[in-house]
Design an enzyme around this catalytic site. Structure first.
Site, PDB file in Angstrom:
ATOM      1  N   ARG A   1      -6.783   9.848  -9.602  1.00  0.00           N
ATOM      2  CA  ARG A   1      -7.437  10.055  -8.306  1.00  0.00           C
ATOM      3  C   ARG A   1      -6.365  10.364  -7.246  1.00  0.00           C
ATOM      4  O   ARG A   1      -5.373   9.681  -7.137  1.00  0.00           O
ATOM      5  CB  ARG A   1      -8.214   8.802  -7.899  1.00  0.00           C
ATOM      6  CG  ARG A   1      -8.895   8.865  -6.526  1.00  0.00           C
ATOM      7  CD  ARG A   1      -8.027   8.314  -5.422  1.00  0.00           C
ATOM      8  NE  ARG A   1      -8.742   8.215  -4.131  1.00  0.00           N
ATOM      9  CZ  ARG A   1      -8.146   7.895  -2.980  1.00  0.00           C
ATOM     10  NH1 ARG A   1      -6.851   7.657  -2.949  1.00  0.00           N
ATOM     11  NH2 ARG A   1      -8.824   7.824  -1.872  1.00  0.00           N
TER      12      ARG A   1
ATOM     13  N   THR B   1       1.838   7.056   0.371  1.00  0.00           N
ATOM     14  CA  THR B   1       0.856   6.027   0.015  1.00  0.00           C
ATOM     15  C   THR B   1       0.828   5.734  -1.471  1.00  0.00           C
ATOM     16  O   THR B   1       1.230   6.577  -2.280  1.00  0.00           O
ATOM     17  CB  THR B   1      -0.551   6.499   0.431  1.00  0.00           C
ATOM     18  OG1 THR B   1      -1.469   5.420   0.286  1.00  0.00           O
ATOM     19  CG2 THR B   1      -1.036   7.663  -0.406  1.00  0.00           C
TER      20      THR B   1
ATOM     21  N   THR C   1      -1.541   2.977   3.646  1.00  0.00           N
ATOM     22  CA  THR C   1      -0.704   4.174   3.681  1.00  0.00           C
ATOM     23  C   THR C   1       0.215   4.016   4.856  1.00  0.00           C
ATOM     24  O   THR C   1      -0.048   3.226   5.750  1.00  0.00           O
ATOM     25  CB  THR C   1      -1.616   5.400   3.940  1.00  0.00           C
ATOM     26  OG1 THR C   1      -2.507   5.564   2.847  1.00  0.00           O
ATOM     27  CG2 THR C   1      -0.838   6.696   4.126  1.00  0.00           C
TER      28      THR C   1
ATOM     29  N   SER D   1       0.813  -1.221   0.000  1.00  0.00           N
ATOM     30  CA  SER D   1       0.000   0.000   0.000  1.00  0.00           C
ATOM     31  C   SER D   1       0.842   1.264   0.000  1.00  0.00           C
ATOM     32  O   SER D   1       0.296   2.360   0.116  1.00  0.00           O
ATOM     33  CB  SER D   1      -0.927   0.008   1.214  1.00  0.00           C
ATOM     34  OG  SER D   1      -0.206   0.240   2.407  1.00  0.00           O
TER      35      SER D   1
ATOM     36  N   THR E   1      -4.834   7.129   7.858  1.00  0.00           N
ATOM     37  CA  THR E   1      -4.947   6.122   6.812  1.00  0.00           C
ATOM     38  C   THR E   1      -6.431   5.770   6.702  1.00  0.00           C
ATOM     39  O   THR E   1      -7.213   6.058   7.606  1.00  0.00           O
ATOM     40  CB  THR E   1      -4.135   4.852   7.140  1.00  0.00           C
ATOM     41  OG1 THR E   1      -4.624   4.287   8.353  1.00  0.00           O
ATOM     42  CG2 THR E   1      -2.660   5.157   7.299  1.00  0.00           C
ATOM     43  N   GLY E   2      -6.773   5.122   5.611  1.00  0.00           N
ATOM     44  CA  GLY E   2      -8.178   4.771   5.419  1.00  0.00           C
ATOM     45  C   GLY E   2      -8.796   5.602   4.314  1.00  0.00           C
ATOM     46  O   GLY E   2      -8.072   6.199   3.505  1.00  0.00           O
TER      47      GLY E   2
HETATM   48  N1  ASP Z   1      -5.871   7.493   2.786  1.00  0.00           N
HETATM   49  C1  ASP Z   1      -5.320   6.937   1.589  1.00  0.00           C
HETATM   50  C2  ASP Z   1      -6.068   7.444   0.419  1.00  0.00           C
HETATM   51  O1  ASP Z   1      -7.274   7.607   0.512  1.00  0.00           O
HETATM   52  C3  ASP Z   1      -5.349   5.476   1.520  1.00  0.00           C
HETATM   53  C4  ASP Z   1      -5.205   4.756   2.787  1.00  0.00           C
HETATM   54  O2  ASP Z   1      -4.726   5.250   3.746  1.00  0.00           O
HETATM   55  O3  ASP Z   1      -5.571   3.602   2.845  1.00  0.00           O
HETATM   56  O4  ASP Z   1      -5.467   7.613  -0.611  1.00  0.00           O
END
Ligand code: ASP
Length: 372
Positions: A249, A239, A221, A94, A272-273
């Protein structure tokens, strides 16, 4: 990459320092010396992958960052050196090299960094061909008057700074999983772009449900922040973004205030998320503002999660109980060295203090993951 402050920064830091000192203790009769707040516990906090991946070496991200920081390196240099381990590790799907590619099979990376004492920041988004976007973000901070470079411009900048540009950052594993995802969606592209994006998202969630990819890594991330004994605070987020995203994106990670925010002498927050949730509410900025108002790291983070819940109206983003059906985690520290990992659903975070590195459970807003 440690550097001394230039005169303008020295004056700015000095003024902030004196302002802080004036509140803490009158300086009457004293020469204006650097204000060193008492009782700060140095800490490095990160997402859980910050205490997992070693890229074949002896230490994890938080261990390297904490050690460098406490041996006197610049806090941001230490954090970036830490996340570089994770970016370069092909096993981490990731972040950086071997991160999940976008819908066309191209790895596009995002990163940001903030230097609290110097009030400087840099970021890159949709950067292709460089394994360590955090280092490029740091160069944007150091070498330009800008905060964010994207796409081709970010790559040209990286090339001009001497970074190696590679044709393809996929590893066999990231490519194989992308091909599996491709197989699951309409290969003829008959769907309109919205339906196709929805189908892509659902296919990804199906692969999570089947255990093909870790649910924490569908989004994925590393965020890493630190405070040293002088109370200097910095942070970095890097990330490959949402797995199989629409090309171009950009999530929250490279956006100051969304996936990262640092305010020296106050605190740092990173995430993250699901980035879209943080872009909507500028969650990291919100958390640091709440810290400034006296909230604890845990309270501030839970409040940001509640705002996300309140802002999540669309049915496709809610579970049968009306809760968000996605994860968001925050990694938060304040100027005293207090810290918290909080998340929508149970999760883990990494921390390194004088006691050593640990992986701990987050405080979650909801006790269980949604059932689908
Ligand atoms: N927050 C990151 C994003 O939306 C991805 C992640 O942390 O999983 O690009």
């Amino acid at each position: 990459m440690t550097r001394t402050l230039n005169r303008r920064e020295f004056v700015a830091v000095g003024a902030a320092t004196l302002a802080g000192a004036a509140v803490a203790k009158p300086l009457l009769g004293q020469a204006p010396a650097l204000f060193v707040p008492k009782g700060i516990r140095p800490v490095v906090i990160a997402s859980a992958n910050g205490n997992r991946f070693r890229n074949g070496g002896p230490v994890t991200c938080v261990e390297r960052a904490f050690r460098m920081m406490t041996e006197g390196s610049d806090v941001l240099d230490s954090l970036v050196a830490g996340v570089n381990i994770v970016e370069l590790d092909p096993e981490e799907l990731s972040v950086g090299y071997g991160g999940y590619p976008n819908a066309e099979g191209v790895v596009q990376l995002d990163a940001s960094c903030m230097h609290g004492p110097r009030k400087r920041a840099g970021a890159v988004a949709a950067l292709e061909g460089v394994r360590t976007p955090s280092l490029v973000a740091q160069r944007v901070m150091e070498e330009t008057d800008h905060h964010l470079l994207v796409g081709r411009g970010a790559q040209d900048f990286a090339r001009s700074m001497g970074f190696k540009i590679e044709e393809d950052l996929n590893t066999p594993k990231s490519r194989q999983l992308w091909l599996e995802w491709k197989r699951r969606i309409d290969p003829d592209h008959w769907l309109d772009p919205k339906k196709r994006a929805d189908a892509g998202f659902r296919a990804g969630l199906g692969m999570v449900a089947e255990g093909l990819i870790d649910r924490e890594h569908f989004y994925g991330t590393i965020n890493c922040s630190g405070v040293n004994t002088k109370g200097e605070i910095c942070g970095v987020t890097t990330t490959s973004g949402l797995a199989w995203k629409i090309p171009g994106r950009v999530g929250d990670s490279p956006i100051l205030g969304a996936g990262l925010y640092v305010e020296d002498r106050v605190g740092a927050a990173g995430s993250t998320g699901r980035g879209e949730a943080n872009l909507y509410g500028l969650s990291s900025f919100l958390i640091v503002e709440l810290l400034r108002q006296g909230r604890t790291p845990k309270d501030a983070g839970l409040e940001a999660l509640r705002r996300i819940v309140a802002n999540t109206l669309e049915r496709r983003l809610r579970d049968p109980k009306g809760r968000p059906n996605f994860q968001v985690d925050f990694y938060i520290l304040d100027a005293k060295g207090d810290y918290a990992g909080v998340s929508m659903f149970p999760s883990k975070f990494a921390v390194c203090t004088e006691k050593g590195a640990e992986t701990l459970a987050t405080s979650s807003l909801f006790p269980e993951w949604p059932t689908r």
